[in-house]
Design an enzyme around this catalytic site. Sequence first.
Site, PDB file in Angstrom:
ATOM      1  CB  THR A  41      32.049  37.916  30.456  1.00 20.99           C
ATOM      2  OG1 THR A  41      31.703  39.185  30.021  1.00 20.99           O
ATOM      3  CG2 THR A  41      33.184  37.900  31.580  1.00 20.99           C
TER       4      THR A  41
ATOM      5  CE  LYS B  96      24.133  33.884  38.348  1.00 20.53           C
ATOM      6  NZ  LYS B  96      25.605  34.577  38.455  1.00 20.53           N
TER       7      LYS B  96
ATOM      8  CD  GLU C 192      31.499  22.997  40.253  1.00 15.35           C
ATOM      9  OE1 GLU C 192      31.643  21.511  40.343  1.00 15.35           O
ATOM     10  OE2 GLU C 192      31.528  23.699  40.981  1.00 15.35           O
TER      11      GLU C 192
ATOM     12  N   GLY D  60      31.319  30.551  41.127  1.00 13.53           N
ATOM     13  CA  GLY D  60      32.448  30.928  39.967  1.00 13.53           C
ATOM     14  C   GLY D  60      33.398  29.690  39.557  1.00 13.53           C
TER      15      GLY D  60
ATOM     16  CB  ILE E 129      34.839  27.609  44.474  1.00 10.84           C
ATOM     17  CG1 ILE E 129      35.202  29.170  44.724  1.00 10.84           C
ATOM     18  CG2 ILE E 129      35.071  26.872  45.586  1.00 10.84           C
ATOM     19  CD1 ILE E 129      34.464  29.894  45.674  1.00 10.84           C
TER      20      ILE E 129
ATOM     21  N   GLY F 146      33.302  43.721  35.575  1.00  7.68           N
ATOM     22  CA  GLY F 146      32.302  42.405  35.035  1.00  7.68           C
ATOM     23  C   GLY F 146      31.942  41.507  35.743  1.00  7.68           C
TER      24      GLY F 146
ATOM     25  CE  LYS G 192      25.876  33.031  42.152  1.00  8.80           C
ATOM     26  NZ  LYS G 192      26.638  34.128  42.425  1.00  8.80           N
TER      27      LYS G 192
HETATM   28  N1  HSE Z   1      27.067  38.471  39.867  1.00  4.26           N
HETATM   29  C1  HSE Z   1      27.529  37.427  40.306  1.00  4.26           C
HETATM   30  C2  HSE Z   1      28.647  37.824  41.519  1.00  4.26           C
HETATM   31  C3  HSE Z   1      28.589  36.636  39.539  1.00  4.26           C
HETATM   32  O1  HSE Z   1      28.737  39.072  41.494  1.00  4.26           O
HETATM   33  O2  HSE Z   1      28.906  36.934  42.389  1.00  4.26           O
HETATM   34  C4  HSE Z   1      28.713  35.106  39.644  1.00  4.26           C
HETATM   35  O3  HSE Z   1      27.554  34.537  39.816  1.00  4.26           O
END
Ligand code: HSE
Length: 434
Positions: free
Chosen positions: A13, A104, A128, A133, A135, A186, A204
Amino acid sequence: MKEIKVGLIGFGTVGSGLAEVMLAQQERLEKRSGLCVRLASVADINIKALPPQFSGVRLHRDAAELINDPEIDIIVELIGGIQPAKTFVMDAISAGKHVVTANKALLSQEGKDIFAAAAAKGVEVGFEASVGGGIPVIKSLKEGLVANKILSIMGIMNGTANYILTRMTDEGVAFDAVLKDAQEQGFAEADPTYDIEGIDTAHKLAILMTMAYGMNITHNDIATEGITRIEPMDIEFAREFGCRIKLLAISRNHGEHVEARVHPTMVPESHLLAKIDGAFNAIHFTGDMVGNVLLYGLGAGKMPTGSAVAADVMDIARDIHAGSVGRVPSLSYLPEYIGERRITSMDELSCPYYFRISARDEPGVLAAIAGILSKNAISIESVIQKGRQESGPVAIVMRTHTAQESAVSAALQEIDDLAVVTAPTVKIRMLEDE
Ligand code: HSE
């Protein structure tokens, strides 16, 4: 125009998102950098051919062929997981390549080795896309907020968990059905346990804390609770208290020690984080000079995450071209200034609490519970008990004034041992409007 070549490991993806972003923005990227940054090769064991628009890109099955290709300047790792991702990243660094990753889990667990190897080799590591994501949270922290002592980090950092809680709140949809939707869209992890148990959020937070405070920390050091015990009735009771339930990452810098926790939190409706809905993420920093900063956007998804990976690739390409590799330390602090910090024990925490106690509806139950709370110096702010059950337990819901976590743990253990209490009490920490 100088050409910089990129090798991409993983065309899933995010990998295909990166390829599409680079292609769609090729002209703009050239105008903004004076460079031709080109995706030269892809390694992926799961695909037989690349889509036709990438006809000029070579496809390999073996990632080593990219890592050992002397023409490749930057290796992008987008396969996720710890192994073989760590081996690919370490091999790329050994081969003198710069690395970009969105991984991460890898960085929060193995970051110490990876950043040490990169510093020794004089290459950059961009990450980043690992937090928030699309941001630009990492760049904001290490560059925009460079002149600040970071006093706190607070945020909604998992789109799946936020999407589930939002739909449960707005539509009363059951947990499992919403999780399935998130997977289909996704943004859930391959193993959604990471999303719903708060582990992805802890990954994170560990990355942000390392950079914010210049400290060694892995996600294992972070007290982590997920959202699986939240029931629709907790969401309803939260509403009655003027709150929303959010899965928050929270870290406060107390100087001598730093808080590090991930858990469902009752957030007052007036708080900015209560208004972050669906798959959106928001990360709130407080800096001693700037005050409050809130970054908001899509924390997952093909194109937003592809955009963040592309930003790292362009940063590195610009540094290569300018002869300024290492201009900004990957972790914000120079490696020699990253050290140990004590993490605040959860027992030291003080905040208001929500309890949902499941008990048989008998005379004296409330008095027994109140007695235990009083003995532990926990003051009740309000109590709700709705309706009387014909049979079976009732929910006794309480909101406390600020209490100490150690006292709350002791009291709940005693309450749950009462013969009339039929299930472990659900405890949700409440955020005070700051
Ligand atoms: N699985 C993560 C989420 C994807 O749902 O935020 C991004 O790290």
